[in-house]
Design a protein around this motif. Structure first.
Motif, PDB file in Angstrom:
ATOM      1  N   HIS A 194      48.699  25.328  35.074  1.00  0.00           N
ATOM      2  CA  HIS A 194      47.513  24.604  34.601  1.00  0.00           C
ATOM      3  C   HIS A 194      47.887  23.414  33.718  1.00  0.00           C
ATOM      4  CE1 HIS A 194      44.686  27.583  36.177  1.00  0.00           C
ATOM      5  NE2 HIS A 194      45.503  28.520  35.731  1.00  0.00           N
TER       6      HIS A 194
ATOM      7  N   ASN B 249      38.798  21.672  36.026  1.00  0.00           N
ATOM      8  CA  ASN B 249      38.698  23.030  36.554  1.00  0.00           C
ATOM      9  C   ASN B 249      37.960  23.028  37.884  1.00  0.00           C
ATOM     10  OD1 ASN B 249      38.810  25.821  36.785  1.00  0.00           O
ATOM     11  ND2 ASN B 249      36.940  26.119  35.619  1.00  0.00           N
TER      12      ASN B 249
ATOM     13  N   TYR C  20      43.071  24.511  31.829  1.00  0.00           N
ATOM     14  CA  TYR C  20      42.751  25.360  32.984  1.00  0.00           C
ATOM     15  C   TYR C  20      42.174  24.529  34.132  1.00  0.00           C
ATOM     16  CZ  TYR C  20      41.295  29.712  35.292  1.00  0.00           C
ATOM     17  OH  TYR C  20      41.143  30.767  36.164  1.00  0.00           O
ATOM     18  N   SER C  21      42.750  24.678  35.330  1.00  0.00           N
ATOM     19  CA  SER C  21      42.361  23.808  36.438  1.00  0.00           C
ATOM     20  C   SER C  21      42.369  24.513  37.785  1.00  0.00           C
ATOM     21  CB  SER C  21      43.300  22.598  36.511  1.00  0.00           C
ATOM     22  OG  SER C  21      43.047  21.839  37.675  1.00  0.00           O
TER      23      SER C  21
ATOM     24  N   PRO D 147      38.028  23.016  29.299  1.00  0.00           N
ATOM     25  CA  PRO D 147      39.476  22.884  29.470  1.00  0.00           C
ATOM     26  C   PRO D 147      40.056  21.568  28.951  1.00  0.00           C
ATOM     27  CG  PRO D 147      38.340  22.697  31.573  1.00  0.00           C
ATOM     28  CD  PRO D 147      37.322  23.124  30.578  1.00  0.00           C
TER      29      PRO D 147
END
Length: 404
Positions: A155, A161, A192-193, A310
């Protein structure tokens, strides 16, 4: 003589069944992280109390001791309006548990030298990444040339995301345009992706000429006997034991039967199947020691104040003591019980959580088909396996009995 042989044979079978019944009946106490024990009766009582208090319609729980499943049970309903009950073979939505399985799959492909973790992904493709329709918005930002498989799995790509939601907002509204862009230099920090996983999936499928469900079926699901698990829907699953999600407004969430796999979140499974996968990882099966260690080694230290949104500039040192970081497909931490790896799965009415304490050989898997499900996670985990150093604040956790 044959009669006597038959007698002893049936006695042996009867003994086996009695022993199996005791094991499957889970009559033994469950070992917690501090070495203390909790009985099945205590677990049942606490779970039922928490579900009622938080209005959780359905819940699946698995616990591992010594790297093996010792507790596996379902509570509540797979469809409350219809009055049908959950069981351990009920199909549920894995949500982002998909990413953990995909991460493990990728390590198998790395081990087979199908892909290199550090080779820029565009070098595997027939066209530049922006020439693929899904990533066309990146055509004016050459930083896509920096992105590697390692960055996708940890990530650190800088991609959002989900492209349809602004990754800088706490409660983003749906954006029908869904412009996708790179928010920071790939590899420079954690965010976070799911779109990073989407990119890696596209590359892997072009390299292998197989979709990720085909790869996972061959390399993970079938070898482990995960017959009711897939990144797409399989007719063999049947329609008679499939859970629905329960939303707080009273609506029922019917998950569509996907025909196209999504690495970041399309997997359906059962608590029994997913426990097989976690046991396999805990037992360090299926991967070389080198690949296993790399998968569960810190790739990036996490300093973001919260996991979502994120893309944020807010940082904190609150999680430095537990060495919060990300590996390849898994979150990592290290506290009084040694190293642990974890993964969440959140999709509307589907709330899942798994954490695994490697040195202790103890894991817990929770899968709820209720929007309220995660509100009992902390108390449930502390009751079933003990006090942990899970970064609840970072995960944006709110308990059922507290105001947000």
């Amino acid at each position: 003589m044959k009669t006597l042989q038959h007698f002893f044979f049936y006695q042996a079978v009867l003994f086996f069944l009695l022993v199996s019944s005791t094991v499957l009946g889970q009559s033994n106490d469950i070992e917690k992280l501090d070495g203390s024990k909790v009985s099945v009766a205590e677990i049942d009582s606490r779970i039922n109390t928490l579900m009622e208090a938080a209005n959780v319609q359905g819940l699946n729980v698995a616990i591992l001791n010594h790297h093996k499943t010792v507790f596996l049970k379902s509570y509540g309903f797979r469809n409350k309006p219809q009055g049908t009950r959950l069981d351990t073979s009920t199909i549920v939505y894995g949500a982002s548990f998909s990413k953990a399985v995909f991460g493990y799959l990728m390590m198998k492909l790395v081990e087979e030298k199908t892909i290199d973790l550090d080779k820029p992904l565009y070098q595997y493709l027939k066209k530049p990444i922006p020439a693929y329709a899904y990533f066309a918005d990146l055509q004016h930002d050459d930083r896509w040339k920096l992105i590697t498989a390692r960055m996708c799995l940890s990530h650190t790509t800088g991609l959002p995301n989900v492209r349809w939601f602004n990754p800088t907002e706490v409660n983003p509204a749906y954006d029908s345009l869904g412009v996708i862009k790179i928010y920071f230099k790939p590899g420079s920090k954690y965010a976070y992706s799911g779109e990073g996983f989407k990119l890696l999936q596209m590359v892997v499928e072009e390299i292998t000429q197989k979709n990720i469900d085909e790869l996972a079926q061959t390399k993970i699901f079938k070898p482990l006997g995960m017959t009711r698990t897939g990144f797409i829907w399989h007719d063999s699953f049947g329609d008679d034991n499939v859970a629905v999600g329960h939303l707080n407004n009273g609506d029922i969430d019917f998950k569509k039967k996907r025909t196209q796999p999504v690495a970041g979140g399309s997997m359906v499974t059962t608590i029994a199947d997913y426990a097989k996968f976690i046991a396999n990882v805990m037992q360090q099966e299926g991967l070389s020691e080198k690949m296993y260690n790399q998968m569960l080694s810190p790739q990036v230290t996490i300093h973001s104040k919260t996991q979502f949104p994120p893309i944020t500039t807010q940082t904190t040192t609150e999680n430095d003591a537990i060495h919060l970081s990300y590996g390849l497909g898994w979150g990592l931490l290290d506290c009084g019980y040694g190293k642990a790896f974890f993964k969440e799965g959140n999709g509307g009415s589907w709330r899942n959580y798994n954490i695994n304490f490697i040195d202790k050989g103890i894991s817990i898997i929770i899968m709820a088909n209720s929007e309220n499900g995660e509100k009992i996670f902390q108390e449930l985990i502390e009751t079933l396996i003990g006090q942990t150093c899970i970064p609840w604040k970072w995960q944006g956790y709110t308990a059922y009995n507290q105001q947000k």
